[in-house]
Design an enzyme around this catalytic site. Structure first.
Site, PDB file in Angstrom:
ATOM      1  N   LYS A 145       0.834  -1.124   0.210  1.00 15.36           N
ATOM      2  CA  LYS A 145      -0.095  -0.046   0.023  1.00 15.36           C
ATOM      3  C   LYS A 145       0.834   1.074  -0.081  1.00 15.36           C
ATOM      4  CE  LYS A 145      -1.720   1.395   4.267  1.00 15.36           C
ATOM      5  NZ  LYS A 145      -1.248   2.961   4.374  1.00 15.36           N
ATOM      6  N   ASN A 146       1.951   1.078   1.002  1.00 13.29           N
ATOM      7  CA  ASN A 146       2.777   2.583   0.958  1.00 13.29           C
ATOM      8  C   ASN A 146       3.690   2.537   0.092  1.00 13.29           C
ATOM      9  OD1 ASN A 146       0.979   3.017   3.380  1.00 13.29           O
ATOM     10  ND2 ASN A 146       2.706   2.315   4.862  1.00 13.29           N
TER      11      ASN A 146
ATOM     12  N   ARG B 239      -4.817  10.841   4.648  1.00 19.78           N
ATOM     13  CA  ARG B 239      -3.634  11.496   4.930  1.00 19.78           C
ATOM     14  C   ARG B 239      -2.583  11.552   3.797  1.00 19.78           C
ATOM     15  NH1 ARG B 239      -0.180  14.636   8.799  1.00 19.78           N
ATOM     16  NH2 ARG B 239       1.939  14.218   8.066  1.00 19.78           N
TER      17      ARG B 239
ATOM     18  N   CYS C  86      -8.547  16.559  11.240  1.00 24.34           N
ATOM     19  CA  CYS C  86      -9.730  15.636  11.047  1.00 24.34           C
ATOM     20  C   CYS C  86      -9.370  14.307  11.759  1.00 24.34           C
ATOM     21  CB  CYS C  86      -9.723  15.439   9.612  1.00 24.34           C
ATOM     22  SG  CYS C  86      -8.109  14.655   8.760  1.00 24.34           S
TER      23      CYS C  86
ATOM     24  N   ARG D 216      -1.286  15.684  12.673  1.00 23.54           N
ATOM     25  CA  ARG D 216       0.197  15.263  12.300  1.00 23.54           C
ATOM     26  C   ARG D 216       0.597  16.746  11.553  1.00 23.54           C
ATOM     27  NH1 ARG D 216      -0.831   9.553  10.362  1.00 23.54           N
ATOM     28  NH2 ARG D 216       1.177   9.588   9.283  1.00 23.54           N
TER      29      ARG D 216
ATOM     30  N   ASP E 119       4.425   0.263  12.089  1.00 27.20           N
ATOM     31  CA  ASP E 119       3.296  -0.375  11.727  1.00 27.20           C
ATOM     32  C   ASP E 119       3.048  -1.834  12.355  1.00 27.20           C
ATOM     33  OD1 ASP E 119       2.497   2.086  10.453  1.00 27.20           O
ATOM     34  OD2 ASP E 119       3.384   1.542   8.656  1.00 27.20           O
TER      35      ASP E 119
ATOM     36  N   ARG F  52      -8.630  -0.520   4.699  1.00 27.58           N
ATOM     37  CA  ARG F  52      -7.935   0.651   4.006  1.00 27.58           C
ATOM     38  C   ARG F  52      -6.626   0.032   3.650  1.00 27.58           C
ATOM     39  NH1 ARG F  52      -7.426   5.942   7.415  1.00 27.58           N
ATOM     40  NH2 ARG F  52      -5.766   5.808   5.806  1.00 27.58           N
TER      41      ARG F  52
HETATM   42  N1  EPU Z   1       6.158  14.329  11.546  1.00 28.32           N
HETATM   43  C1  EPU Z   1       6.124  15.713  11.812  1.00 28.32           C
HETATM   44  N2  EPU Z   1       6.126  16.506  10.486  1.00 28.32           N
HETATM   45  C2  EPU Z   1       6.001  16.366   9.586  1.00 28.32           C
HETATM   46  C3  EPU Z   1       6.060  14.864   9.047  1.00 28.32           C
HETATM   47  C4  EPU Z   1       6.194  13.786  10.020  1.00 28.32           C
HETATM   48  O1  EPU Z   1       6.153  16.041  12.944  1.00 28.32           O
HETATM   49  O2  EPU Z   1       5.971  17.053   8.513  1.00 28.32           O
HETATM   50  C5  EPU Z   1       6.338  13.234  12.603  1.00 28.32           C
HETATM   51  C6  EPU Z   1       4.887  12.523  12.509  1.00 28.32           C
HETATM   52  O3  EPU Z   1       4.133  13.192  13.483  1.00 28.32           O
HETATM   53  C7  EPU Z   1       5.525  11.239  13.334  1.00 28.32           C
HETATM   54  C8  EPU Z   1       6.948  10.887  12.583  1.00 28.32           C
HETATM   55  O4  EPU Z   1       7.166  12.443  12.151  1.00 28.32           O
HETATM   56  O5  EPU Z   1       5.615  11.408  14.612  1.00 28.32           O
HETATM   57  C9  EPU Z   1       7.054  10.210  11.451  1.00 28.32           C
HETATM   58  O6  EPU Z   1       6.052  10.279  10.638  1.00 28.32           O
HETATM   59  P1  EPU Z   1       6.333  10.236   8.986  1.00 28.32           P
HETATM   60  O7  EPU Z   1       6.372  11.417   8.447  1.00 28.32           O
HETATM   61  O8  EPU Z   1       7.491   9.317   8.562  1.00 28.32           O
HETATM   62  O9  EPU Z   1       4.737   9.249   8.533  1.00 28.32           O
HETATM   63  P2  EPU Z   1       4.159   9.628   7.296  1.00 28.32           P
HETATM   64  O10 EPU Z   1       4.936   9.691   6.134  1.00 28.32           O
HETATM   65  O11 EPU Z   1       2.910  10.249   7.319  1.00 28.32           O
HETATM   66  C10 EPU Z   1       4.342   6.903   6.778  1.00 28.32           C
HETATM   67  C11 EPU Z   1       3.066   5.751   6.556  1.00 28.32           C
HETATM   68  C12 EPU Z   1       2.428   5.311   7.713  1.00 28.32           C
HETATM   69  C13 EPU Z   1       3.690   5.017   8.711  1.00 28.32           C
HETATM   70  C14 EPU Z   1       4.739   5.961   9.041  1.00 28.32           C
HETATM   71  C15 EPU Z   1       5.969   5.740   9.765  1.00 28.32           C
HETATM   72  C16 EPU Z   1       2.652   6.147   4.005  1.00 28.32           C
HETATM   73  C17 EPU Z   1       1.517   6.508   3.312  1.00 28.32           C
HETATM   74  N3  EPU Z   1       2.332   6.135   5.504  1.00 28.32           N
HETATM   75  O12 EPU Z   1       3.263   7.821   7.172  1.00 28.32           O
HETATM   76  O13 EPU Z   1       1.800   4.230   7.486  1.00 28.32           O
HETATM   77  O14 EPU Z   1       3.262   4.597   9.960  1.00 28.32           O
HETATM   78  O15 EPU Z   1       5.166   6.357   7.475  1.00 28.32           O
HETATM   79  O16 EPU Z   1       6.590   4.761   8.936  1.00 28.32           O
HETATM   80  O17 EPU Z   1       3.576   5.810   3.649  1.00 28.32           O
HETATM   81  C18 EPU Z   1       0.070   2.690   7.760  1.00 28.32           C
HETATM   82  O18 EPU Z   1       0.392   2.077   6.784  1.00 28.32           O
HETATM   83  O19 EPU Z   1      -0.743   2.120   8.633  1.00 28.32           O
HETATM   84  C19 EPU Z   1       0.550   4.023   8.155  1.00 28.32           C
HETATM   85  C20 EPU Z   1       0.233   4.661   9.164  1.00 28.32           C
END
Ligand code: EPU
Length: 419
Positions: free
Chosen positions: A24-25, A94, A118, A123, A307, A400
């Protein structure tokens, strides 16, 4: 939200073999990256899950011609229009933030609703915005909407203020069409980030350092279409490996690159699981005894993936002794423990990031609810070993991220149905 439920009768040992779906990711950013060209892209091995349909809806709203059959997506972005992406779309998923980089690079401007506030929780997006600013974006608005424009993206040495998966992906997608060279330090290196970079190189980008925390990108003027197969989902593989271990089953999980889960296998071994890793499979075998692990500490790749934290905690309710889990990435990612408590799990929350889990306990089937994709999967895992029948509501979250979870589990002998 999907109101369906899973009804699971616990106590069956799983056996047989399955093949994991595509990631998915990886699929989500690659679908967005297909907008960087005006040529047609064919993506194979895409999981048929709700998040992918949500992204396709957005792409169609933008004017792309998209078809999705038998795990193959064809995208033709020739007639794309750079439209505003509304808050209901962004709240639904998101990951729609992944459109920032490609739309900015292709059109010089982008406007999407702000993704905070939302149901997905607040985040912040500062890492994304800083990276795009460094590459030459001007921020018109970052309160109600995310509204960015640029006179032309310019390659640069940038340091992400935090290692973030989707911020890295946005920065890479912007940099591939920027003028000159870009270095992205503190880049995320997760397998899905690697898959995006491999896809981009296949459509003509020049990215080096894939799989490391420093990516070097030479900007190109134009990208082209291609046919590409999405990598197998290592998070789904980990979920099934836990299911097999929990039920003391014998299950072969195919279609994976086992080294993507190195830290996970080490913890599984420490817990007493027995398994064999092959070139593209893991074979989970029956074990003698499960024991507590000292500590699971989630962090960025190649550390233990956040995850798989909730799914692994279910296993820790069945191991002998006390284990600690330490969730370093997210706040609120221990809340599912309160659902597990209804089934009889014993734990102590030390603070919002750490908990002690005691085992083994006999879990019992009760009505429970799914919190997010991974917590939902954890509930299904718990139900597989619970005494009696577990009713899991809110499974729209599970849909999802997991393709045919119930069907795959039934193939392995579990008693699970969707109502
Ligand atoms: N963060 C910030 N500011 C930002 C970006 C991130 O503070 O601008 C913080 C977040 O709040 C969090 C940490 O950094 O504490 C890590 O977040 P990251 O940005 O790496 O997460 P993401 O890119 O929003 C992706 C995956 C998530 C997975 C995380 C961590 C996708 C579409 N989503 O999210 O996947 O948990 O990386 O590996 O790739 C899932 O598949 O269930 C899922 C939530």
């Amino acid at each position: 939200m999907n109101m369906s439920k899973y009804i699971v009768k616990g106590g069956k040992k799983l056996s047989g073999s399955i093949r994991v779906s595509g990631s998915k990711n990886a699929s989500l950013p690659i679908l967005c990256a297909a907008l960087l060209t005006d040529k047609k892209t064919v993506l194979k091995n895409v999981p048929d899950i709700a998040d992918i349909h949500a992204m396709i809806d957005i792409l169609q709203e933008l004017g792309c011609n998209v078809s999705f059959t038998q795990n193959t997506i064809t995208i033709d972005p020739k007639n794309i229009k750079n439209k505003y992406i509304s808050s209901d779309r962004v709240c639904r998923m998101r990951a729609s933030i992944l459109l920032l980089g490609p739309l900015l690079a292709r059109f010089g401007k982008v406007k999407i609703s702000f993704p905070g506030g939302c149901i997905l929780g607040k985040r912040p997006v500062d890492v994304h915005l800083r990276a795009l600013q460094d590459l030459g974006a001007e921020i018109i608005d970052d309160k109600k909407d995310l509204h960015l424009k640029t006179k032309g993206l310019q390659g640069k040495d940038i340091v992400l203020s935090e290692i973030s998966v989707t911020a890295t992906e946005n920065a890479v997608m912007a940099a591939v069409l920027a003028k000159g060279n870009t270095k992205i330090r503190l880049a995320a290196a997760e397998p899905h980030v690697q898959d995006l970079c491999n896809f981009l190189n296949k459509i003509g980008a020049k990215i080096k350092g894939i799989g490391t925390h420093e990516l070097s990108i030479t900007g190109v003027k134009k990208l082209h279409g291609t046919e590409y197969s999405i990598t197998g989902d290592y998070l789904e593989a980990g979920t099934f490996a836990i299911a097999a271990t929990l039920t003391n089953g014998d299950v072969k999980i195919n279609g994976i690159k086992p080294h993507q889960l190195d830290s996970f296998w080490e913890k599984l071994r420490e817990a007493g699981a027995e398994f064999e890793l092959g070139k593209n499979y893991v074979h989970i075998k029956t074990h003698k005894k499960l024991v507590a692990v000292q500590k699971i500490r989630t962090s960025v790749f190649p550390s233990f993936p956040t995850d798989l934290q909730a799914p692994f905690s279910v296993l820790l309710t069945q191991t002998e002794g006390e284990s600690m889990i330490h969730e370093t990435l997210f706040d609120g990612r221990l809340n599912y423990l309160f659902e597990l408590e209804k089934m009889g799990a014993k734990f102590e929350i030390i603070n919002p990031h750490q908990a002690l889990i005691n085992g083994p306990v006999k879990l019992k089937g009760v009505p429970i609810s799914s919190w997010d994709i991974r917590a939902g999967a954890a509930m299904v895992l718990a139900a597989l070993v619970a005494k009696g029948t577990t009713e899991i509501s809110n499974i729209g979250y599970i849909d999802r991220g997991y393709e045919n979870l119930d069907k795959k589990l039934r193939k392995l002998g579990a008693i699970i149905e969707r109502k």
